[in-house]
Design a protein around this motif. Structure first.
Motif, PDB file in Angstrom:
ATOM      1  N   ARG A 293    -113.032 -72.781  50.044  1.00 31.89           N
ATOM      2  CA  ARG A 293    -113.748 -73.856  50.721  1.00 31.89           C
ATOM      3  C   ARG A 293    -114.223 -74.856  49.681  1.00 31.89           C
ATOM      4  O   ARG A 293    -114.404 -74.516  48.515  1.00 31.89           O
TER       5      ARG A 293
ATOM      6  N   TRP B   3    -119.567 -81.831  55.511  1.00 30.00           N
ATOM      7  CA  TRP B   3    -118.238 -81.307  55.195  1.00 30.00           C
ATOM      8  C   TRP B   3    -118.180 -79.795  55.417  1.00 30.00           C
ATOM      9  O   TRP B   3    -117.178 -79.270  55.891  1.00 30.00           O
TER      10      TRP B   3
ATOM     11  N   GLU C 109    -115.628 -77.945  57.811  1.00 33.46           N
ATOM     12  CA  GLU C 109    -114.785 -76.833  57.370  1.00 33.46           C
ATOM     13  C   GLU C 109    -114.979 -75.606  58.257  1.00 33.46           C
ATOM     14  O   GLU C 109    -114.016 -74.924  58.604  1.00 33.46           O
TER      15      GLU C 109
ATOM     16  N   SER D  41    -111.628 -74.998  60.660  1.00 34.86           N
ATOM     17  CA  SER D  41    -110.793 -73.892  60.193  1.00 34.86           C
ATOM     18  C   SER D  41    -110.451 -72.910  61.307  1.00 34.86           C
ATOM     19  O   SER D  41    -109.593 -72.051  61.126  1.00 34.86           O
TER      20      SER D  41
ATOM     21  N   LEU E 100    -107.451 -79.417  56.811  1.00 33.89           N
ATOM     22  CA  LEU E 100    -108.169 -78.799  55.695  1.00 33.89           C
ATOM     23  C   LEU E 100    -107.230 -78.414  54.565  1.00 33.89           C
ATOM     24  O   LEU E 100    -107.582 -78.570  53.388  1.00 33.89           O
TER      25      LEU E 100
ATOM     26  N   GLN F 278    -107.917 -79.768  50.932  1.00 32.83           N
ATOM     27  CA  GLN F 278    -108.284 -78.747  49.959  1.00 32.83           C
ATOM     28  C   GLN F 278    -107.245 -78.605  48.852  1.00 32.83           C
ATOM     29  O   GLN F 278    -107.596 -78.274  47.721  1.00 32.83           O
TER      30      GLN F 278
END
Length: 181
Positions: free
Chosen positions: A17, A55, A59, A63, A72, A76
């Motif tokens: 993350r 954020w 996430e 997710s 993501l 990421q």
């Protein structure tokens, strides 16, 4: 050695993350917030709290859905080495090693774990919900270990690296089996 283990633990958390580890590191520093963290110390703490909390929530909720996982993964993939480097420098601030080595260790481990996550995402056509919950939990545990128990956090990070190597070996075998067939 302890600083390297802390950087590995923080880098592994950043490989899962982005916002959550940075938010936790800032909040664990107490009233200083991000004053000891490179790059983030130049930004207002109030703005950082808002951005990182937003954020982290994104996430957390994105997710759980396939479309959110795709977004993501893209973000990421590009930002995890940067966040891993920042996290490594944040937890290993008092070290005799040059800071670029600590940043490199954290950033590379974050990138490797992100690539493994991306590989499993495409191989499984989306990560199962249990794996996403495991990632969230492991990310928080790794950040806490990086600060309070770097040996245990570094050991977990090395186990994750071993899992990444094993995954790469499985993908290689799977690729050649499907290519022959």
């Amino acid at each position: 050695m302890i600083e390297i283990l802390a950087a590995l633990s923080a880098g592994a958390a950043a490989g899962m993350r982005l916002g959550t580890p940075l938010l936790i590191i800032g909040l664990l520093q107490g009233s200083n917030l991000w004053s000891q963290v490179p790059l983030l110390s130049r930004i207002s703490p109030y703005i950082l709290v808002c951005l990182l909390a937003s954020w982290s929530l994104f996430e957390l909720f994105a997710s759980k859905k396939l479309a959110g996982q795709r977004i993501l993964q893209l973000v990421q993939l590009f930002l995890s080495p940067i966040v891993g480097a920042i996290m490594g420098l944040a937890v290993a601030s008092a070290t005799e090693l040059p800071s670029w080595i600590i940043a490199l260790i954290g950033g590379l481990l974050a990138l490797v774990l992100q690539l493994v996550q991306l590989g499993w995402f495409y191989r499984l056509r989306g990560l199962p919900l249990w794996a996403v919950f495991l990632q969230d939990s492991l990310c928080i545990v790794l950040v806490l270990f990086a600060v309070d128990a770097p040996r245990q956090g570094g050991l977990i990070a090395l186990i994750l690296l071993l899992f990444a190597i094993h995954s790469a070996k499985q993908w290689y075998q799977w690729y050649w089996q499907n290519r022959r067939g």
